[in-house]
Motif scaffolding. Structure first.
Motif, mmCIF file in Angstrom:
data_model
loop_
_atom_site.group_PDB
_atom_site.id
_atom_site.type_symbol
_atom_site.label_atom_id
_atom_site.label_comp_id
_atom_site.label_asym_id
_atom_site.label_seq_id
_atom_site.Cartn_x
_atom_site.Cartn_y
_atom_site.Cartn_z
ATOM 1 N N ALA A 91 31.644 67.843 63.276
ATOM 2 C CA ALA A 91 32.465 67.066 62.400
ATOM 3 C C ALA A 91 33.867 66.828 62.934
ATOM 4 O O ALA A 91 34.397 65.789 62.875
ATOM 5 N N THR B 185 26.964 62.268 48.536
ATOM 6 C CA THR B 185 28.230 62.348 48.930
ATOM 7 C C THR B 185 28.439 63.716 49.564
ATOM 8 O O THR B 185 27.719 64.893 49.475
ATOM 9 N N HIS B 186 29.565 64.043 50.517
ATOM 10 C CA HIS B 186 29.812 65.242 50.922
ATOM 11 C C HIS B 186 30.289 66.325 49.648
ATOM 12 O O HIS B 186 29.703 67.363 49.978
ATOM 13 N N SER C 116 31.441 70.341 55.998
ATOM 14 C CA SER C 116 31.388 69.587 54.848
ATOM 15 C C SER C 116 32.916 68.798 54.645
ATOM 16 O O SER C 116 32.991 67.667 54.466
ATOM 17 N N SER C 117 33.343 69.671 54.313
ATOM 18 C CA SER C 117 34.906 69.333 54.001
ATOM 19 C C SER C 117 35.555 68.460 55.121
ATOM 20 O O SER C 117 36.197 67.383 54.769
ATOM 21 N N SER D 167 34.236 66.708 57.165
ATOM 22 C CA SER D 167 33.558 65.315 57.133
ATOM 23 C C SER D 167 34.087 64.326 56.176
ATOM 24 O O SER D 167 34.022 63.330 56.213
ATOM 25 N N MET D 168 34.219 65.156 54.901
ATOM 26 C CA MET D 168 34.578 64.365 53.606
ATOM 27 C C MET D 168 35.993 63.767 53.877
ATOM 28 O O MET D 168 36.192 62.646 53.672
ATOM 29 N N VAL E 25 24.895 60.931 54.073
ATOM 30 C CA VAL E 25 25.742 61.422 53.178
ATOM 31 C C VAL E 25 27.057 60.793 53.521
ATOM 32 O O VAL E 25 27.483 60.625 54.887
ATOM 33 N N GLU E 26 27.790 60.340 52.651
ATOM 34 C CA GLU E 26 28.956 59.426 52.922
ATOM 35 C C GLU E 26 29.913 59.448 51.663
ATOM 36 O O GLU E 26 29.152 59.689 50.493
ATOM 37 N N LYS F 115 33.487 60.588 49.090
ATOM 38 C CA LYS F 115 33.590 61.789 48.475
ATOM 39 C C LYS F 115 32.757 62.094 47.264
ATOM 40 O O LYS F 115 32.216 61.506 46.469
#
Ligand code: UDP
Length: 240
Positions: free
Chosen positions: A147, A186-187, A203-204, A206-207, A237-238, A240
């Motif tokens: 990420a 979503t993330h 994950s965070s 990437s978000m 996955v995209e 928020k």
């Protein structure tokens, strides 16, 4: 380049992807198969950066569970990823793909140190850059590294190649036959539902940096190419 959805990708390969059936150690014939697939994508003109994991060698968490200091155990894990990176470099170059390995922990005799601008230059020149030694810091994972590097390099997507699982499910499909696959998430969904795709730090990150993640099965030949060409074969996955 007309059929290409993504022009600069970050491929995350777990250590297991380089290990063959037993999930441990380095398996050169297995790595060669992966290298041949990557070459097909490289031949399309796609810029490819790779973050390699190290779970086939050592996991810091497992070392800590049996009494080792966590940070020390994590450094061992990071060094494991360097061995994987060199093996992958060997296979990629054997099929004619120019590569550079960059490490987050300096070891100049075997690889370049990580330098963001240089990595971008390599990509622009058609070289595959393999990132090793994770972030260089303990307590992180190579998913978080993926990420981070994807953000730094402005990669359009993280391609997360999984071993034998073709996307993200609401339960482990290897254990629960009723498990359902998601095609889009979503993330935040991943964090909220506690889905075990990547750790929450990854994950965070990437978000926050708006990175798209595609999770797909590595074991079916040609899948990396399919994803790059925009075929929806896994879970995307995209947002928020
Ligand atoms: N690691 C670390 N910092 C990082 C990346 C990795 O300390 O930035 C260590 C950690 O101990 C981890 C090991 O390297 O368990 C191998 O990486 P990872 O578990 O992410 O590999 P994968 O599951 O992708 O094979």
């Amino acid at each position: 380049m007309s059929d290409i959805k993504y022009k600069r990708v970050l491929l995350k390969l777990s250590g297991e992807a380089l290990a063959g059936d037993q999930g441990k150690g380095i398996n050169p014939p297995e790595i060669l198969k992966v290298a041949e697939e990557i070459k097909e994508v490289h031949d399309l003109g796609v810029q490819i950066a790779i973050v390699v994991g190290g779970g086939n060698m050592w996991r810091g968490e497992a070392g800590a569970e049996i009494g080792m200091e966590r940070a020390q155990a994590d450094y061992i894990g990071m060094l494991g990823t360097v061995m994987n990176a060199l093996a992958l470099q060997d296979s990629l170059e054997s099929v004619g793909v120019p590569t550079r390995v960059q490490t987050a922990i300096e070891m100049r005799q075997v690889a370049e140190p990580y330098i963001r601008r240089k990595a971008i230059r390599h990509l622009e020149k058609g070289r595959i850059v393999i990132f090793a030694a994770g972030t260089g810091s303990p307590y992180f994972s190579t998913d978080t590294t993926a990420a981070l590097r994807a953000s730094e390099l402005n990669a359009e997507v993280i391609l997360m190649a999984k071993n034998g699982v073709d996307g993200i499910y609401n339960a482990d499909p290897k254990v629960d036959p009723t498990a359902k696959k998601y095609t889009k998430l979503t993330h935040m969904d991943i964090i909220n539902k506690g889905l075990r795709v990547m750790d929450t730090t990854a994950s965070s990150l990437s978000m926050d940096n708006n990175i798209t993640l595609v999770v797909f099965n590595m074991n079916n030949r040609g899948n990396i190419k399919k994803v790059v060409e925009g075929e929806e074969i896994g879970t995307t996955v995209e947002g928020k």
